[in-house]
Design a protein around this motif. Structure first.
Motif, PDB file in Angstrom:
ATOM      1  N   CYS A  19       7.279 -41.471  -4.528  1.00  8.03           N
ATOM      2  CA  CYS A  19       6.137 -40.747  -4.235  1.00  8.03           C
ATOM      3  C   CYS A  19       6.038 -40.353  -2.820  1.00  8.03           C
ATOM      4  O   CYS A  19       6.314 -41.121  -1.955  1.00  8.03           O
ATOM      5  CB  CYS A  19       4.991 -41.590  -4.613  1.00  8.03           C
ATOM      6  N   GLU A  20       5.636 -39.147  -2.672  1.00  7.48           N
ATOM      7  CA  GLU A  20       5.277 -38.755  -1.335  1.00  7.48           C
ATOM      8  C   GLU A  20       4.071 -39.609  -1.060  1.00  7.48           C
ATOM      9  O   GLU A  20       3.115 -39.591  -1.799  1.00  7.48           O
ATOM     10  CB  GLU A  20       4.896 -37.297  -1.288  1.00  7.48           C
ATOM     11  N   LYS A  27       9.859 -38.645   3.379  1.00  4.15           N
ATOM     12  CA  LYS A  27       9.816 -37.374   2.648  1.00  4.15           C
ATOM     13  C   LYS A  27      11.080 -37.291   1.804  1.00  4.15           C
ATOM     14  O   LYS A  27      12.064 -37.980   2.045  1.00  4.15           O
ATOM     15  CB  LYS A  27       9.765 -36.208   3.640  1.00  4.15           C
ATOM     16  N   SER A  28      11.038 -36.411   0.816  1.00  5.78           N
ATOM     17  CA  SER A  28      12.229 -36.320  -0.022  1.00  5.78           C
ATOM     18  C   SER A  28      13.402 -35.825   0.821  1.00  5.78           C
ATOM     19  O   SER A  28      13.250 -35.022   1.725  1.00  5.78           O
ATOM     20  CB  SER A  28      11.992 -35.417  -1.213  1.00  5.78           C
ATOM     21  N   LEU A 283       2.043 -41.328  -5.028  1.00 11.11           N
ATOM     22  CA  LEU A 283       1.969 -39.871  -4.894  1.00 11.11           C
ATOM     23  C   LEU A 283       0.515 -39.437  -4.791  1.00 11.11           C
ATOM     24  O   LEU A 283      -0.356 -40.077  -5.382  1.00 11.11           O
ATOM     25  CB  LEU A 283       2.510 -39.225  -6.161  1.00 11.11           C
ATOM     26  N   GLY A 285      -2.043 -35.736  -4.895  1.00  9.72           N
ATOM     27  CA  GLY A 285      -2.138 -34.300  -5.112  1.00  9.72           C
ATOM     28  C   GLY A 285      -1.962 -33.962  -6.585  1.00  9.72           C
ATOM     29  O   GLY A 285      -0.886 -34.179  -7.152  1.00  9.72           O
ATOM     30  N   ASP A 287      -1.675 -31.212  -8.362  1.00 11.72           N
ATOM     31  CA  ASP A 287      -0.650 -30.252  -8.800  1.00 11.72           C
ATOM     32  C   ASP A 287       0.744 -30.875  -8.748  1.00 11.72           C
ATOM     33  O   ASP A 287       1.551 -30.706  -9.664  1.00 11.72           O
ATOM     34  CB  ASP A 287      -0.690 -28.996  -7.931  1.00 11.72           C
ATOM     35  N   GLU A 288       1.017 -31.547  -7.653  1.00 16.87           N
ATOM     36  CA  GLU A 288       2.339 -32.138  -7.492  1.00 16.87           C
ATOM     37  C   GLU A 288       2.577 -33.227  -8.540  1.00 16.87           C
ATOM     38  O   GLU A 288       3.645 -33.310  -9.147  1.00 16.87           O
ATOM     39  CB  GLU A 288       2.467 -32.727  -6.090  1.00 16.87           C
ATOM     40  N   ARG A 291       3.226 -31.697 -11.906  1.00 16.06           N
ATOM     41  CA  ARG A 291       4.567 -31.100 -11.977  1.00 16.06           C
ATOM     42  C   ARG A 291       5.635 -32.177 -12.190  1.00 16.06           C
ATOM     43  O   ARG A 291       6.521 -32.035 -13.038  1.00 16.06           O
ATOM     44  CB  ARG A 291       4.844 -30.328 -10.672  1.00 16.06           C
ATOM     45  N   HIS A 292       5.520 -33.264 -11.459  1.00 16.96           N
ATOM     46  CA  HIS A 292       6.528 -34.323 -11.601  1.00 16.96           C
ATOM     47  C   HIS A 292       6.432 -35.035 -12.954  1.00 16.96           C
ATOM     48  O   HIS A 292       7.453 -35.364 -13.561  1.00 16.96           O
ATOM     49  CB  HIS A 292       6.411 -35.332 -10.452  1.00 16.96           C
ATOM     50  N   SER A 333      15.290 -32.345  -9.401  1.00 18.32           N
ATOM     51  CA  SER A 333      14.026 -33.022  -9.073  1.00 18.32           C
ATOM     52  C   SER A 333      14.291 -34.324  -8.335  1.00 18.32           C
ATOM     53  O   SER A 333      15.133 -35.124  -8.746  1.00 18.32           O
ATOM     54  CB  SER A 333      13.252 -33.336 -10.361  1.00 18.32           C
TER      55      SER A 333
END
Ligand SMILES: [Zn+2]
Length: 580
Positions: A19-20, A27-28, A283, A285, A287-288, A291-292, A333
């Motif tokens: 997770c961010e 960060k990734s 994580l 957010g 939206d993020e 998506r994941h 991903s």
């Protein structure tokens, strides 16, 4: 007396199962151009030990052990979601949590039965006597820690997690820095006291609204935890920063992967703002996260469906394994890199989950025996020296899988073949070093260490706390005895022993009948001997914490009938000696 066993022994490593983050988290990483080893090394940043504040009242400890532990602060007490795998890890996390709040632990929630989530619970509970929540089937799966295949699962778990490797050999464990587990690792398990059935339950604990949802996936008893007021999701082990472990190489029954995808769909509809998994970092957010979660469940369904499609079209298992690859949008991903589970292992698991071991080709119905196959391979190669040459050439050209295969054939013919032993050891190390999955890497490297003399010893049962030993049903211990019967020594035996446990009023009969031990939860009929004792005494004997002869002599175990018959009966339960 050889009182068998392999029956008991509770260790943390039995089972098993991003997770961010908030500002300071990694960060990734751009992984283009990196080797598998370099990617796995980079992945270790995910596990830098930290207690991360997610919201005002939710913190998560990442990187202290294999699994995270999550702290939810309520009005006059706290709730702990998952408790890590050992006393030492739990103590390290609890020390950090105590800096945040000194409020007592009102409740503990287990997301599922795997040891990396439950074995530190006694540490968190302390003297607070919390309620312990889980799904209704979790106690059943906890009992299965003593399942009949415990010895082999333990040994393979030690390899999967690299628990016995030297420091530095384990880069990380894929979903955590390491699993704190080994033959001498103290654990302290508390059993669930409040379970729920059906699809969900709503609770209010210390003023915090908490919803628990049944979400089978990585395990059949998996739940996720939802805090509706904060839109905060705790998915347990159904989501973390790695391709999911649809199959565990330590050995596992088939995991219903479409149940897993459906459980993630239940999470998606909630549109979480925060996601705090039980492995890897949180994580934030909506939206993020959406998506994941979508990519994750799509990856699972993709592998499942394309495997079934190949099966239905008549492809062999090997052909399907070679064909099914994640499409680019999923393969790229950061949450689907194969640091823990692997796509090809998943294909094999899905195939055998639906069809069993037989691939469908009649050639494989009655394969050559191991020695017969090896002799023919020697003949094909043009003699044993030629086969050795080919193995050495393969090694020199870094064709490690082929060199390993040939070394195995040479070792079937002569297990003392030093050249083949050396080749096998080197190949296992090289394949481990090139492996992206942490579990695969550790398995290779541990088997290499075993080639060099490492022995995987049984867990030290004297470290199991009394209350934990007491908490397992005695039936588990008796039921596990039958698979330790030395059938070859019992083919002419017909003997029955009765058991009466005075504290639980349970009775059992075990009849050895010509190579088979039949265990029944009923009074023995015409037994040659009977045993009357407390369950805890018998468990201590099975755990080798108490000398049986002394227990008989002291009267802690009352024996009716022939003591000699009883001793000879017990001596028939012993594991097979396996020199390898
Ligand atoms: Zn886990």
């Amino acid at each position: 007396m050889k009182l068998l066993m392999g029956v008991i022994c509770i260790a943390t490593s039995l089972f098993l199962g991003g997770c961010e983050d908030q500002g300071s988290a990694p960060k990734s990483v751009t992984s283009a151009g990196l080797s598998a080893n370099e990617k796995l090394t980079e992945h270790s940043k995910e596990f830098e030990a930290a207690v991360i504040q997610v919201t005002d009242n939710v913190h998560v400890a990442v990187g202290y052990g294999l699994a995270n532990s999550i702290l939810i602060e309520g009005e006059d007490g706290v709730i702990i979601v998952d408790t890590t795998e050992s006393v030492a890890v739990a103590e390290a996390v609890k020390k950090e949590f105590d800096k945040i709040t000194k409020k007592p632990v009102t409740a503990i929630i287990y997301t599922h039965n795997h040891v990396d989530h439950i074995m530190g619970s006694g540490v968190f509970a302390g003297d607070d006597n919390p309620d312990i929540y889980s799904y209704e089937t979790t106690p059943h799966y906890i009992d299965k820690i003593l399942q009949i295949i415990r010895p082999v699962i333990y040994k393979r778990s030690m390899r999967q997690f690299g628990s016995l490797l030297h420091d530095g050999d384990v880069l990380n464990a894929g979903i955590g820095p390491f699993l704190d587990s080994g033959p001498s690792t103290p654990v302290d398990l508390l059993r669930p006291t409040k379970t729920f059935s059906g699809n969900s339950t709503k609770l209010n604990i210390e003023g915090v609204n908490i919803e628990l949802y049944f979400a089978p996936g990585e395990t059949p008893d998996q739940i996720f935890v939802w805090l509706p007021d904060q839109k905060l999701l705790m998915p347990g082990d159904n989501f973390y920063r790695s391709f999911p472990n649809l199959y565990a190489i330590r050995g596992t029954a088939y995991r219903d992967v479409m149940d897993w995808a459906s459980s993630i769909d239940k999470m998606r509809v909630l549109k979480p703002e925060y996601l705090v998994p039980s492995h890897t970092r949180p994580l934030q957010g909506a939206d993020e996260i959406y998506r994941h979660l979508t990519d994750y469940r799509d990856a699972i369904q993709f592998v499942h469906d394309q495997t079934i499609r190949g099966m239905n079209m008549g492809f062999t298992l090997q052909q399907i394994t070679e064909r099914v690859k994640l499409p680019a949008h999923l393969a790229s991903s950061p949450y689907l890199q194969e640091f823990y589970g692997r796509v090809d292992w998943s294909v094999r698991s899905i195939f055998s989950g639906y069809l069993g071991w037989f691939g469908g080709n009649a050639t494989d119905l009655t394969p050559l025996d191991e020695l017969g196959n090896a002799k023919r391979m020697v003949e094909l190669a043009g003699g044993i020296d030629a086969l050795r040459d080919k193995s050495q050439t393969a090694l020199a050209t870094k064709d490690y899988q082929w060199a390993l295969k040939l070394a195995d054939i040479l070792l079937v013919l002569d297990k003392e073949d030093e050249g083949a032993q050396e080749t096998r050891t080197v190949c296992l190390k090289e394949l481990g070093a090139g492996e992206i999955s942490a579990t695969g890497r550790s398995y290779y490297l541990t088997q290499a260490a075993e080639m060099e003399g490492l022995k995987i010893t049984e867990p030290d049962t004297t470290l199991v706390p009394e209350r934990m030993l007491r908490s397992f049903p005695v039936a588990q211990y008796l039921n596990a005895m039958s698979v330790n019967l030395a059938a070859e020594d019992a083919l002419d035996k017909d003997v029955t022993v009765g058991f009466e446990f005075t504290d639980t009023n349970e009775v059992f009969s075990i009849q050895i009948r010509r190579g088979v031990a039949i265990v029944k939860a009923e009074a023995a009929v015409n037994p040659q001997a009977s045993v009357r004792t407390e369950t805890y005494v018998w468990k201590e004997i099975l755990a080798k914490r108490r000398n049986p002869a002394l227990a008989f002599a002291s009267g802690d175990v009352e024996v009716t009938g022939s003591v000699l018959d009883l001793l000879s009966f017990l001596s028939l339960f012993q594991p097979i000696e396996n020199p390898s």
